[in-house]
Write an enzyme that holds these catalytic residues in place. Structure first.
Site, mmCIF file in Angstrom:
data_model
loop_
_atom_site.group_PDB
_atom_site.id
_atom_site.type_symbol
_atom_site.label_atom_id
_atom_site.label_comp_id
_atom_site.label_asym_id
_atom_site.label_seq_id
_atom_site.Cartn_x
_atom_site.Cartn_y
_atom_site.Cartn_z
ATOM 1 N N ASP A 1 0.866 -1.186 0.000
ATOM 2 C CA ASP A 1 0.000 0.000 0.000
ATOM 3 C C ASP A 1 0.900 1.232 0.000
ATOM 4 O OD1 ASP A 1 -2.897 1.089 0.479
ATOM 5 O OD2 ASP A 1 -1.597 2.216 1.832
ATOM 6 N N HIS B 1 -5.472 4.820 6.622
ATOM 7 C CA HIS B 1 -4.775 5.651 5.636
ATOM 8 C C HIS B 1 -3.298 5.827 5.971
ATOM 9 C CE1 HIS B 1 -8.292 6.583 3.278
ATOM 10 N NE2 HIS B 1 -8.951 6.911 4.380
#
Length: 577
Positions: free
Chosen positions: A34, A175
């Site tokens: 990610d 996030h």
């Protein structure tokens, strides 16, 4: 940068090969990655954080996490989402140092990302920006997988936070790269559990489940079921028993199965699969035998869906004609002394032009008798490139030194012409005619390369018989009996088997090879090249050889160092030694 290394001893350290894409899912190493960035445009926005988790069989093998200095301000809207500020990345490493480390961490693995197009797009753009080679790894997108697995009734959308709630993952996305990568691992495992009952048990099947596989490919997958997991050659046959395609593999069953999955994207091959009714195979002792058999089958059947090596006798050669005033000629059938083989006629033409530029061999095609001639010379004589034997200006004896110099470079007895060509190269460079020098350099390099290849293959073809062995990687040996450059027999001695009785049996049963004409004594250029490459690999051992394997002292192999310098793009052209 922090890296938690819990690497398993069995972790593969190489890129997945095409044959290995059929691994069971529990044996596949996934790297779930990610990224956090300054925006959504790869190539314009920059990476601020990379997080990745390496897993196999449900076990975490390692983690990778680092902030990245983006080289540009982080927009306030992005800061509000990720919490990553300019101050946090001020002392962070740049992508130039981070990306190579990540590529090494993920090497040999399947990359997984939630919206893989986004994350892999930034990684690919980073490689392009830094001059790194993008390894083109196999990838899986969990968004795409979730869309296939989960119905609209099960999830309102496919955002990572939504899937984490629906699938009840152990972690939740926040996030930040490593935390979101850990969540994506849980999502991946949950989705893989759901596709298992659908018959998806291998990476091959997973890629087929995700991608567009034609119904014809799916229906014909059974054609690979009877094939062994052994090295060999396979033949796709059509409705009239015609051979459509020939290939080779280290694992026949696994390789042929690839033609019926999403991994096969070539339009011509998909068309071939649709026409195929069965797949025949020839099991081989080791990969060299399989490769040679493939070449022979290509020449015998000339299958329409193969693009290479279907016409093994269609090589080009450069020879000296057999007449009083010989000239250079480009032919299909060579004499014992010739330059080649060339795959294309253009390469042969360039070799002729290079030799003609440093000799006064005639360029006309008329046949000139040895007796004295009377006539007018052509323009080539006026330019100083020919002695005009056609007009009687040169006798046979006066013409002979030019022929001898070309004959010497053909046979490897001398390289005076190559030295003359390099001297001209030095003169062009000294005169700062760099474009002409580059053209001259490339022409000389191609000539040297062709001479070197041909002389090496001819030296191998001259040996009546040799036996070589290569370790099979399991404690045993792979053997090859080579006669005049052709593979005459192949076999193996598995670990614990006395090798020399196997060698004796192979020699006794080997194919009889009658030498033919030409520099390669009748051996097809493609086959002898494959055999030569196998014999000269670093781990190959010579077992027996009836005559010494040697090359002429003046062969073009002496110019290999010069060729290496030609390949160095930083040098305009290699100067003389």
């Amino acid at each position: 940068m922090t890296e938690t290394s819990r690497e398993h001893a069995r972790l593969p350290r190489r890129q997945l090969s095409f044959d290995e894409l059929g691994l069971p899912l529990h044996e596949v190493t996934f790297v779930v990655v990610d990224l956090e960035t300054t925006g959504g445009r790869s190539g314009q926005d920059a990476v601020t954080e990379i997080g990745a988790v390496k897993v196999r069989g449900g076990e975490v093998l390692g983690e990778f996490s680092t902030l990245v200095a983006p080289g540009q301000p982080i927009p306030s809207a992005v800061v509000s989402i990720t919490g990553i500020t300019d101050a946090m990345v001020a002392e962070a490493p740049t992508l130039e140092s981070v990306l190579p480390a990540f590529l090494e961490f993920s090497r040999g693995s399947v990359l997984v990302a939630h919206n893989a197009t986004f994350d892999l797009g930034f990684l690919r753009a980073g490689c392009a920006q830094l001059g790194l080679v993008w390894p083109k790894p196999t990838s899986v997108c969990t968004v795409q997988l979730a869309r296939r697995v989960l119905s609209r009734e099960e999830t309102p959308n496919h955002k990572l936070a939504t899937l984490a709630r629906v699938l009840r993952t152990r972690t939740e996305p926040v996030h930040r790269a490593l935390d979101d990568a850990r969540t994506t691992v849980d999502v991946l495992h949950s989705l893989l559990e759901r596709v298992g009952p659908l018959g998806v048990h291998s990476l091959e099947e997973l890629l087929g489940y995700l991608s567009d596989v034609s119904p014809q490919q799916r229906r014909k997958r059974h054609l690979a079921d009877a094939l062994p997991s052994a090295p060999g050659t396979y033949l796709f046959r059509g409705p009239n028993d015609e051979v459509l395609y020939v290939g080779t593999a280290t694992d026949l069953r696994r390789r042929v199965r690839q033609y019926f999955t999403a991994g096969e994207r070539r339009g011509r091959v998909k068309e071939m699969v649709a026409l195929s009714d069965r797949v025949d195979h020839i099991e081989c002792s080791h990969p060299l035998e399989a490769e040679v058999r493939e070449l022979r089958l290509l020449g015998a059947h000339q299958p329409p869906y193969n693009r290479r090596s279907k016409f093994p006798q269609r090589a080009w050669w450069v020879i000296l004609t057999d007449e009083a005033f010989p000239r250079l000629s480009i032919v299909r059938t060579p004499k014992p002394q010739a330059i080649g083989p060339f795959r294309g006629r253009r390469a042969a033409v360039e070799a002729v032009e290079a030799l003609q530029s440093v000799t006064s061999l005639r360029r006309c095609t008329e046949r000139i008798p040895a007796k004295e001639q009377r006539g007018r010379p052509c323009a080539v004589y006026d330019l100083g490139h020919c002695g005009a034997p056609c007009a009687g200006y040169q006798s046979v004896d006066e013409y002979a030194p030019q022929v001898i110099s070309v004959h010497d470079v053909m046979t490897g007895r001398g390289d005076a012409l190559l030295e003359h060509l390099r001297a001209e190269l030095d003169q062009l460079s000294a005169a700062q005619r760099f474009e002409d020098a580059a053209t001259h350099r490339d022409r000389l390099a191609n000539l040297v390369r062709s001479l070197d290849r041909g002389q090496r293959l001819a030296a191998l073809a001259a040996i009546p018989e040799l036996v070589a062995a290569r370790p099979d990687g399991l404690g045993g040996w792979n053997f090859a009996v080579v006669r005049h450059g052709r593979l005459a027999a192949a076999g193996t001695a598995q670990r614990g088997t006395p090798p020399m009785p196997v060698v004796d049996a192979l020699q006794a049963s080997a194919e009889t090879v009658v030498p033919g004409d030409g520099p390669l004594l009748g051996a097809p250029a493609d086959e002898i090249h494959v055999v030569y490459r196998w014999l000269t690999a670093g781990d190959t051992r010579m077992v027996r050889c009836v005559t010494p394997w040697s090359e002429p002292a003046g062969a073009a192999g002496r110019w290999r160092t010069w060729l290496d310098r030609v390949a160095d793009a930083r040098t305009p052209y290699p100067a003389a030694d």
